[in-house]
Motif scaffolding. Structure first.
Motif, PDB file in Angstrom:
ATOM      1  N   VAL A  46       0.830  -1.207   0.000  1.00 40.25           N
ATOM      2  CA  VAL A  46       0.000   0.000   0.000  1.00 40.25           C
ATOM      3  C   VAL A  46       0.863   1.255   0.000  1.00 40.25           C
ATOM      4  N   LEU A  47       1.890   1.287   0.851  1.00 40.26           N
ATOM      5  CA  LEU A  47       2.772   2.462   0.862  1.00 40.26           C
ATOM      6  C   LEU A  47       3.477   2.608  -0.482  1.00 40.26           C
ATOM      7  N   GLY A  48       3.908   1.489  -1.047  1.00 44.50           N
ATOM      8  CA  GLY A  48       4.555   1.517  -2.358  1.00 44.50           C
ATOM      9  C   GLY A  48       3.608   2.053  -3.412  1.00 44.50           C
ATOM     10  N   PHE A  49       2.372   1.621  -3.347  1.00 45.26           N
ATOM     11  CA  PHE A  49       1.375   2.092  -4.309  1.00 45.26           C
ATOM     12  C   PHE A  49       1.218   3.602  -4.225  1.00 45.26           C
ATOM     13  N   MET A  50       1.073   4.095  -2.982  1.00 43.03           N
ATOM     14  CA  MET A  50       0.827   5.526  -2.804  1.00 43.03           C
ATOM     15  C   MET A  50       1.988   6.359  -3.338  1.00 43.03           C
ATOM     16  N   SER A  51       3.216   5.892  -3.121  1.00 44.44           N
ATOM     17  CA  SER A  51       4.332   6.723  -3.574  1.00 44.44           C
ATOM     18  C   SER A  51       4.574   6.547  -5.069  1.00 44.44           C
ATOM     19  N   VAL A  98      -7.184  16.560 -12.461  1.00 47.53           N
ATOM     20  CA  VAL A  98      -6.312  15.381 -12.483  1.00 47.53           C
ATOM     21  C   VAL A  98      -5.800  15.072 -11.081  1.00 47.53           C
ATOM     22  N   GLY A  99      -5.483  16.140 -10.318  1.00 46.52           N
ATOM     23  CA  GLY A  99      -5.041  15.949  -8.941  1.00 46.52           C
ATOM     24  C   GLY A  99      -6.100  15.229  -8.107  1.00 46.52           C
ATOM     25  N   ASN A 100      -7.359  15.648  -8.283  1.00 42.62           N
ATOM     26  CA  ASN A 100      -8.446  15.014  -7.534  1.00 42.62           C
ATOM     27  C   ASN A 100      -8.588  13.543  -7.898  1.00 42.62           C
ATOM     28  N   ILE A 101      -8.425  13.259  -9.186  1.00 44.48           N
ATOM     29  CA  ILE A 101      -8.532  11.859  -9.608  1.00 44.48           C
ATOM     30  C   ILE A 101      -7.440  11.033  -8.930  1.00 44.48           C
ATOM     31  N   LEU A 102      -6.245  11.608  -8.856  1.00 42.31           N
ATOM     32  CA  LEU A 102      -5.142  10.911  -8.176  1.00 42.31           C
ATOM     33  C   LEU A 102      -5.476  10.665  -6.708  1.00 42.31           C
ATOM     34  N   ILE A 103      -6.022  11.691  -6.065  1.00 40.04           N
ATOM     35  CA  ILE A 103      -6.370  11.557  -4.648  1.00 40.04           C
ATOM     36  C   ILE A 103      -7.414  10.460  -4.481  1.00 40.04           C
ATOM     37  N   LEU A 104      -8.383  10.467  -5.399  1.00 42.01           N
ATOM     38  CA  LEU A 104      -9.461   9.483  -5.331  1.00 42.01           C
ATOM     39  C   LEU A 104      -8.893   8.066  -5.427  1.00 42.01           C
ATOM     40  N   SER A 163      -5.878   7.049  -4.738  1.00 41.50           N
ATOM     41  CA  SER A 163      -5.142   6.736  -3.516  1.00 41.50           C
ATOM     42  C   SER A 163      -6.108   6.436  -2.378  1.00 41.50           C
ATOM     43  N   ALA A 164      -7.193   7.205  -2.300  1.00 46.33           N
ATOM     44  CA  ALA A 164      -8.149   7.030  -1.205  1.00 46.33           C
ATOM     45  C   ALA A 164      -8.771   5.636  -1.255  1.00 46.33           C
ATOM     46  N   VAL A 165      -9.099   5.184  -2.472  1.00 42.41           N
ATOM     47  CA  VAL A 165      -9.691   3.860  -2.618  1.00 42.41           C
ATOM     48  C   VAL A 165      -8.752   2.805  -2.044  1.00 42.41           C
ATOM     49  N   PHE A 166      -7.480   2.945  -2.352  1.00 44.40           N
ATOM     50  CA  PHE A 166      -6.519   1.960  -1.849  1.00 44.40           C
ATOM     51  C   PHE A 166      -6.286   2.103  -0.352  1.00 44.40           C
ATOM     52  N   VAL A 204      -8.567   2.881   1.740  1.00 45.74           N
ATOM     53  CA  VAL A 204      -9.696   2.204   2.370  1.00 45.74           C
ATOM     54  C   VAL A 204      -9.452   0.696   2.405  1.00 45.74           C
ATOM     55  N   PHE A 205      -8.996   0.163   1.279  1.00 40.90           N
ATOM     56  CA  PHE A 205      -8.658  -1.263   1.231  1.00 40.90           C
ATOM     57  C   PHE A 205      -7.675  -1.617   2.344  1.00 40.90           C
ATOM     58  N   TYR A 206      -6.688  -0.741   2.486  1.00 40.89           N
ATOM     59  CA  TYR A 206      -5.630  -0.979   3.463  1.00 40.89           C
ATOM     60  C   TYR A 206      -6.209  -0.987   4.879  1.00 40.89           C
ATOM     61  N   LEU A 207      -7.047   0.013   5.157  1.00 43.24           N
ATOM     62  CA  LEU A 207      -7.622   0.105   6.497  1.00 43.24           C
ATOM     63  C   LEU A 207      -8.489  -1.118   6.791  1.00 43.24           C
ATOM     64  N   ARG A 208      -9.260  -1.531   5.803  1.00 43.38           N
ATOM     65  CA  ARG A 208     -10.128  -2.707   6.000  1.00 43.38           C
ATOM     66  C   ARG A 208      -9.275  -3.939   6.268  1.00 43.38           C
ATOM     67  N   ALA A 209      -8.229  -4.092   5.452  1.00 44.50           N
ATOM     68  CA  ALA A 209      -7.363  -5.262   5.614  1.00 44.50           C
ATOM     69  C   ALA A 209      -6.770  -5.264   7.012  1.00 44.50           C
ATOM     70  N   ASN A 210      -6.365  -4.095   7.491  1.00 40.33           N
ATOM     71  CA  ASN A 210      -5.745  -4.004   8.811  1.00 40.33           C
ATOM     72  C   ASN A 210      -6.728  -4.309   9.918  1.00 40.33           C
ATOM     73  N   ARG A 211      -7.987  -3.844   9.727  1.00 37.41           N
ATOM     74  CA  ARG A 211      -8.986  -4.079  10.749  1.00 37.41           C
ATOM     75  C   ARG A 211      -9.237  -5.583  10.877  1.00 37.41           C
TER      76      ARG A 211
END
Lengths: 318, 420
Positions: free
Chosen positions: A246-251, A294-300, A302-305, A307-314
């Motif tokens: 997830v961190l790799g994806f974000m960067s 385009v910036g917002n699309i990027l944020i979106l 990242s946000a989706v991922f 959420v995946f990360y938070l769910r996986a952690n929970r």
């Protein structure tokens, strides 16, 4: 922490205390609340100022006609979804999106596999282990722009070190950064090189946590090396792997400096990603509305991922 | 917190609470307040600021000397603020929104229309500056929609640089037409050395280098899909096909081109006079400079005018703006122009200054001829230049890496039209 019925029942001590001290329990609770907020306030204010405000501003901006004159007049009329439709109608956007997918997936797979391989390799004891491990950290220490500039020289088709090296085995004319078909591959390769240390360090740390007894048991059971890796190492590493990916994806998804230094998005837009497109829209064309889209699309994305990360952690926690 | 405690401890703890809460809240409030109010800036009455892109040590020093002389002459202190060229525009815009613009702003001429269109510049004639002795082309260079906003000290353009020794050894003349340049470059291409180096990189550098070919061939940025523009692009393609140009051309900036030329990897190059300072650090290199070859003998060699212009941003303080104009008047005065031109190897904008300069540096004569016919990139499109430039970059890179010039340029024209 709060004094709800449940926690009060679970921890009766404070309740008895409060009963023992009658003067104004409401004030005491208020003071306690204030104390809690006092501790939280700096973080909340910080988040609101430095994350919330820019985020909201960026979303609003993507619906505004935000041009250079806005900086003087302060007026940026709303123009509905004009910016969005302009961006979606630009053929470059589709290309950039596709390149971003290829770049991110390619980089993640490469970084992760090599990083994991090295982590497993270095988790055994052998001479010079520590020195070699710290040498592999070097790409991590070099600023992204510097790596980009150096690699641009290395990958130069005619005068680059890599091609003159490959020339000795008759492969010396590879158009690393000069052919639209090849440039994205080269950029991914450089990014993999940059990302290996991060993956290796985190995964190496994770490997240290795996109890040695499990390996002993496996070897007593006569498990092969591959079987041990698949049935012990990988499952035990799962939480760490999620973090790394997830961190790799974000960067990776938002990378900009590396591509600007290597190819400037070229040749022929073959390395344009959403990151470079945002930069180009906002700071070259000064069309801040389109850049914000385009910036917002990027944020979106990242946000989706996230959420995946938070769910996986929970799920891990339960 | 949950452990029962004697009363004294509770008291102390409560006091402790207060001791923590108050500072925490104060710190947050201060931090918030500092962020929100940190933008306003009071101007010092006797200190004027000039913002430019002279981040190189030498340019910064030359400008500092000029500003010291002008400050003394006008009785004010002038401070220099240098930011990287690519950031001048965005930094200036940010300063505009926080009302902290510098008194004099040096912009790249191609960026000025955007700033002027946004209402950010004061016409220089309103502030008492005249355009006497400045050639028409250079007045236009500093003008947007007929209004003169920016005074140039010096201007530059592109020229053909050649390695004298290499050409002499091969017994070749300096090419003057496209056909001559093609055959000369082909003959000079041997081993690791290419006949010619130029920048076709995916940024303004590449577009800047393409313009002399496009314009000399009768092409125009208002119609990218014309046969004249395609002809110019086909000429670049032919050089690449002859292997007279390196394939890395699409990945080179103008600085890279200069490096290749200095390293002996190219016998000729298209580049600008700002490289001369670096070129002269290599004593063994004997270079010459000529006009960029034209399609047919007798055609005009039309290069792009480049360089910074000095403008007065709209700060709303009339008295300061008048003084800013005086500072520009001094910086672009005849003597300062000659000094700056001799330092930076560029051509003085003023006609009288240019005449003096030509006598002092006869080796750069080719450059002053090229400047006389050079054109500004933004004269026709104004603020619309940037989207055309981006479309054009993509087009010539596609064409140089395999696509047909016509198809690439047709797409570029569509993109440029829809982008406006």
């Amino acid at each position: 922490m709060s004094t709800t019925a449940v926690s009060a029942a679970a921890a009766p001590a404070p309740v008895t205390k409060k009963a023992a001290k009658p003067p104004n329990p409401a004030r005491a609770r208020l003071r306690r609340r204030l104390a809690q907020w006092g501790f939280i306030a700096p973080a909340v204010i910080f988040m609101a100022l430095f994350f919330g405000y820019p985020l909201v501003r960026n979303i609003v901006m993507s619906f505004q006609d935000y041009s250079p004159s806005t900086f003087f007049t302060g007026s940026s009329p709303f123009n509905g979804t004009d910016n969005w439709s302009n961006v979606f109608n630009d053929e470059l956007f589709g290309k950039a999106l596709w390149h971003t997918v290829l770049f991110t997936v390619g980089s993640l797979i490469g970084q992760f596999c090599i990083g994991l391989g090295l982590a497993v390799f270095f988790s055994r004891r052998f001479p010079l282990n520590g020195i070699l491990r710290s040498l592999i950290l070097l790409p991590w220490l070099v600023p992204m722009v510097v790596s980009g500039v150096v690699w641009r020289r290395i990958l130069d088709q005619d005068t680059g070190v890599l091609n003159s090296f490959l020339g000795m085995v008759g492969l010396g004319d590879t158009p690393w950064l000069t052919s639209p078909g090849m440039a994205l591959v080269s950029v991914v390769l450089v990014n993999i090189w940059i990302g290996i240390p991060f993956n290796m360090v985190i995964l190496y740390g994770g490997l240290q946590e795996v109890p040695k007894e499990l390996y002993e048991a496996a070897s007593l059971d006569g498990a092969s090396a591959w079987r041990t890796f698949r049935s012990i190492t990988l499952p035990m590493l799962r939480p760490v792997i999620t973090v790394v990916l997830v961190l790799g994806f974000m960067s990776t998804v938002k990378v900009l400096d590396l591509i600007l230094a290597l190819t400037d998005g070229g040749p022929a837009d073959s390395t344009q990603t959403l990151g470079t497109l945002t930069y180009q829209n906002s700071f070259v064309q000064l069309d801040f509305g389109a850049g914000a889209v385009v910036g917002n699309i990027l944020i979106l994305i990242s946000a989706v991922f996230a959420v995946f990360y938070l769910r996986a952690n929970r799920n891990e926690g339960k | 917190m949950t452990a029962p405690s004697p009363d004294g401890l509770r008291q102390r703890r409560r006091r402790h609470h207060r001791r923590v809460i108050v500072p925490l809240t104060v710190v947050s409030a201060l931090a918030g307040g500092a962020v929100l109010s940190g933008c306003g800036q009071q101007r010092d009455p006797d200190v004027y600021t000039v913002m430019n892109s002279s981040t190189d040590e030498s340019y910064h020093r030359w400008d500092a000397q000029t500003l010291a002389r002008c400050g003394k002459q006008l009785g004010v202190t002038i401070e220099q603020q240098s930011v990287p060229a690519a950031q001048v525009m965005t930094k200036a815009l940010r300063m505009a929104s926080s009302k902290s613009l510098p008194d004099v702003l040096q912009l790249d001429a191609s960026e000025m229309p955007t700033f002027a269109e946004a209402g950010g510049l004061i016409p220089l004639k309103d502030l008492g500056l005249t355009t006497t002795d400045i050639p028409r082309g250079i007045v236009d260079f500093g003008s947007y929609e007929g209004t003169y906003y920016g005074a140039a000290r010096t201007v530059n353009t592109l020229a053909l640089f050649y390695n004298k020794d290499t050409l002499d050894r091969a017994g070749l003349k300096v090419p003057a037409t496209w056909a001559e340049m093609r055959s000369t470059a082909k003959k000079l291409t041997t081993g690791k050395r290419y006949g010619l180096a130029l920048s076709a990189g995916g940024a303004e550098d590449g577009v800047f280098q393409f313009t002399p070919f496009m314009w000399s061939n009768g092409g125009d940025e208002t119609k990218l899909d014309s046969p004249q523009v395609a002809g110019a692009l086909d000429y670049w393609k032919s050089l690449l096909k002859d292997r007279s140009l390196s394939k890395s051309t699409v990945n080179w900036t103008q600085a890279d081109v200069n490096d290749q030329f200095m390293a002996g990897n190219a016998a000729m190059m298209i580049n600008g006079p700002w490289q001369v300072e670096t070129l002269n650090t290599k004593k063994a290199l004997h270079w010459g400079m000529a006009r960029i070859p034209v399609p047919k003998a007798g055609d005009d060699s039309v290069g792009p005018l480049g360089g910074g212009i000095l403008t007065v941003p709209n700060t709303g303080d009339g008295a300061r703006e008048k003084m800013s104009a005086k500072i520009i008047g001094c910086m672009s005065g005849e003597q300062e122009q000659i000094t700056y031109a001799l330092n930076s190897w560029m051509v003085p904008a003023n006609e009288k200054a240019a005449a003096v300069w030509r006598e002092k540096v006869p080796e750069l004569a080719a450059l002053s001829g090229q400047v006389a016919t050079a054109r500004s990139r933004t004269a026709k499109l104004g603020a619309g230049w940037s989207s055309v430039s981006l479309a054009l970059q993509s087009a010539f890179q596609s064409a140089l890496t395999g696509e047909s010039s016509e198809a690439a340029l047709k797409r570029a024209q569509q993109r440029a039209t829809s982008g406006n």
